[in-house]
Design an enzyme around this catalytic site. Structure first.
Site, PDB file in Angstrom:
ATOM      1  N   GLY A   1      -3.605   4.707  -8.009  1.00 26.03           N
ATOM      2  CA  GLY A   1      -4.593   3.706  -7.574  1.00 26.03           C
ATOM      3  C   GLY A   1      -4.973   2.804  -8.738  1.00 26.03           C
ATOM      4  O   GLY A   1      -5.143   3.275  -9.857  1.00 26.03           O
TER       5      GLY A   1
ATOM      6  N   ASP B   1     -11.919   7.634 -10.384  1.00 27.12           N
ATOM      7  CA  ASP B   1     -12.509   8.907  -9.967  1.00 27.12           C
ATOM      8  C   ASP B   1     -13.130   9.720 -11.104  1.00 27.12           C
ATOM      9  O   ASP B   1     -13.930  10.618 -10.852  1.00 27.12           O
ATOM     10  CB  ASP B   1     -11.446   9.773  -9.262  1.00 27.12           C
ATOM     11  CG  ASP B   1     -10.847   9.078  -8.053  1.00 27.12           C
ATOM     12  OD1 ASP B   1     -11.511   8.194  -7.490  1.00 27.12           O
ATOM     13  OD2 ASP B   1      -9.708   9.419  -7.678  1.00 27.12           O
TER      14      ASP B   1
ATOM     15  N   ARG C   1       3.061   3.563  -4.670  1.00 33.22           N
ATOM     16  CA  ARG C   1       3.413   4.964  -4.463  1.00 33.22           C
ATOM     17  C   ARG C   1       4.939   5.000  -4.333  1.00 33.22           C
ATOM     18  O   ARG C   1       5.520   4.152  -3.677  1.00 33.22           O
ATOM     19  CB  ARG C   1       2.768   5.502  -3.190  1.00 33.22           C
ATOM     20  CG  ARG C   1       1.284   5.205  -3.117  1.00 33.22           C
ATOM     21  CD  ARG C   1       0.488   6.386  -2.606  1.00 33.22           C
ATOM     22  NE  ARG C   1      -0.924   6.052  -2.493  1.00 33.22           N
ATOM     23  CZ  ARG C   1      -1.792   6.105  -3.494  1.00 33.22           C
ATOM     24  NH1 ARG C   1      -1.417   6.462  -4.705  1.00 33.22           N
ATOM     25  NH2 ARG C   1      -3.066   5.797  -3.310  1.00 33.22           N
ATOM     26  N   CYS C   2       5.585   5.965  -4.988  1.00 37.90           N
ATOM     27  CA  CYS C   2       7.047   5.939  -5.017  1.00 37.90           C
ATOM     28  C   CYS C   2       7.628   7.314  -4.715  1.00 37.90           C
ATOM     29  O   CYS C   2       7.468   8.257  -5.491  1.00 37.90           O
ATOM     30  CB  CYS C   2       7.500   5.458  -6.400  1.00 37.90           C
ATOM     31  SG  CYS C   2       9.269   5.514  -6.615  1.00 37.90           S
TER      32      CYS C   2
HETATM   33  O1  F6P Z   1      -7.918   7.641  -6.875  1.00 32.54           O
HETATM   34  C1  F6P Z   1      -8.579   6.437  -6.629  1.00 32.54           C
HETATM   35  C2  F6P Z   1      -8.970   6.310  -5.187  1.00 32.54           C
HETATM   36  O2  F6P Z   1      -9.661   5.090  -5.018  1.00 32.54           O
HETATM   37  C3  F6P Z   1      -9.773   7.465  -4.607  1.00 32.54           C
HETATM   38  O3  F6P Z   1     -11.127   7.415  -4.972  1.00 32.54           O
HETATM   39  C4  F6P Z   1      -9.512   7.299  -3.140  1.00 32.54           C
HETATM   40  O4  F6P Z   1      -9.603   8.533  -2.484  1.00 32.54           O
HETATM   41  C5  F6P Z   1      -8.089   6.802  -3.099  1.00 32.54           C
HETATM   42  O5  F6P Z   1      -7.813   6.258  -4.377  1.00 32.54           O
HETATM   43  C6  F6P Z   1      -7.835   5.762  -2.036  1.00 32.54           C
HETATM   44  O6  F6P Z   1      -6.460   5.506  -2.026  1.00 32.54           O
HETATM   45  P1  F6P Z   1      -5.818   4.264  -1.268  1.00 32.54           P
HETATM   46  O7  F6P Z   1      -6.113   3.039  -2.071  1.00 32.54           O
HETATM   47  O8  F6P Z   1      -4.363   4.569  -1.250  1.00 32.54           O
HETATM   48  O9  F6P Z   1      -6.449   4.174   0.061  1.00 32.54           O
END
Ligand code: F6P
Length: 368
Positions: free
Chosen positions: A11, A153, A75-76
């Site tokens: 992320g 996080d 994501r890969c």
């Molecule tokens: O790890 C960062 C984060 O923003 C988390 O807090 C959250 O659970 C996740 O990524 C959300 O992922 P995505 O952007 O793939 O929805």
């Protein structure tokens, strides 16, 4: 003269651009060439000039404050497969890269360390298949990697702060301030869901910084009857003292004592049914991950970018892969896999309902 590539993965987080900027400029300052791998591990597997680009001093101009990651992230699944890592190895050699810095969360950093561990096997296979020459084999037989931790996080063990966590916290506080104004006008209660995956740091810190009435975090689960009566008791007390608003912050990973998720709607129902409060739910979502980096993240990312390049230049084939951390306000190197192992043990302890162990592991003082 090293050829150092930088990649962002997982992320995005505010401060990733500042980290890339510092890595590129420090590498150049130290007489190395700098490369950006675009679109995370996916770009590494695809390779070629579209995804692996040399970066100069000016490429990263104005990146210091910018949110997100300008070199992209993805994501890969392919990198999880051996053939994907073999392609990645070949693409790096074709581009002349012999060191890689990855800015990401624990999954991304584990992938990087695994890649390094497997590198001798991958490069031998390429030589065997005559996809590279003996000269290339001799030049690239060791891969140096280093991790910097970018994640809103703040869930990585052995570092006090991850790049992006304080920016996200600032954004959450700003949003709760806005919510407070409207809550105050209508004397309403708001249940605000914040991110953090399985970690309650953002919820806890936001709760403290906005004087929330109640906070739910994954690290402190309780049964529904316990939390509902205790929360209502506190909220009712605050209302009796004349408070016109109620703010409850729920971490997205919040769970009850049976490990079932606690959702904002569960909390809303209790506030409505037991206290008769006019209640709204606000899920902040990705707004808390975007926007410019706060000063702390710009500094953390910059100092850690410099330290990452220094760690690469000091690295030997024998040194374990380092992760750049901050501990008690000092930028330090940690063995990457130790940090990842500890982070995973915390997650396991939570899955095993051993919350005391999870909290003590998270507080583990790292000793070299
Ligand atoms: O790890 C960062 C984060 O923003 C988390 O807090 C959250 O659970 C996740 O990524 C959300 O992922 P995505 O952007 O793939 O929805």
């Amino acid at each position: 003269r090293r050829n150092i590539a930088v990649m962002t993965s997982g992320g995005d987080a505010p401060g990733m651009n500042a980290n890339v900027r510092a890595i590129v400029r420090t590498a150049i300052f130290k007489g190395c060439r700098a490369f950006g791998i675009y679109e995370g591990y996916s770009g590494l597997v695809k390779g070629g000039p579209e995804y692996i680009r040399e970066m100069n001093w000016h490429t990263v101009r104005d990146w210091l404050a910018e949110g997100g990651t300008n070199i992209g992230t993805a994501r890969c699944m392919e990198f999880k497969e051996k053939w994907g890592r073999l392609r990645a190895c070949k693409n790096m050699i074709d581009a002349g890269i012999d060191a890689l810095i990855v800015c990401g969360g624990d999954g991304s950093l584990t992938g990087a360390d695994r890649f390094r561990g497997e590198w001798p096997e991958l490069i031998s296979e390429l030589l065997h298949k005559q996809e590279i020459t003996q000269d290339q084999y001799d030049r690239y037989k060791h891969l140096n990697i280093c991790g910097t931790v970018g994640s809103i996080d703040n869930d990585m063990a052995t570092t006090d702060a991850t790049i992006g966590a304080y920016s996200s916290l600032a954004r959450i506080c700003e949003a709760v301030d806005y919510i407070n104004a409207t809550a105050n006008s209508h004397q309403r209660a708001f249940v605000v869901e914040v991110m953090g995956r399985h970690c309650g740091w953002l919820a806890l810190m936001a709760g403290i910084a906005t004087a929330a009435d109640w906070i739910f975090i994954p690290e402190k689960p309780s049964s529904r009857s316990e939390w509902s009566s205790h929360m209502c008791e506190i909220v009712a007390k605050h209302r009796a003292r004349g408070k016109r608003t109620t703010i409850v912050i729920v971490a997205e990973g919040a769970i009850d004592a049976s490990l079932n998720p606690i959702t904002p709607d569960d909390v809303k129902d209790v506030l409505v049914d037991k206290l008769g409060l006019d209640t709204r739910v606000t899920t902040l979502g990705h707004v808390q991950r975007g926007g410019p980096a706060v000063a702390y993240d710009r500094e953390l990312a910059t100092l850690q970018g410099v330290a990452a390049v220094e760690a690469i230049l000091d690295g030997t084939p024998e040194t374990p892969s380092p992760m750049i951390a901050i501990a008690e306000n000092k930028i330090v190197r940690r063995p990457l896999m130790e940090a990842v192992k500890l982070t995973k043990s915390v997650a396991q302890a939570i899955a095993d309902k051993d919350f005391a162990k999870a909290i003590s592991l998270r507080d583990t003082e790292f000793t070299e």
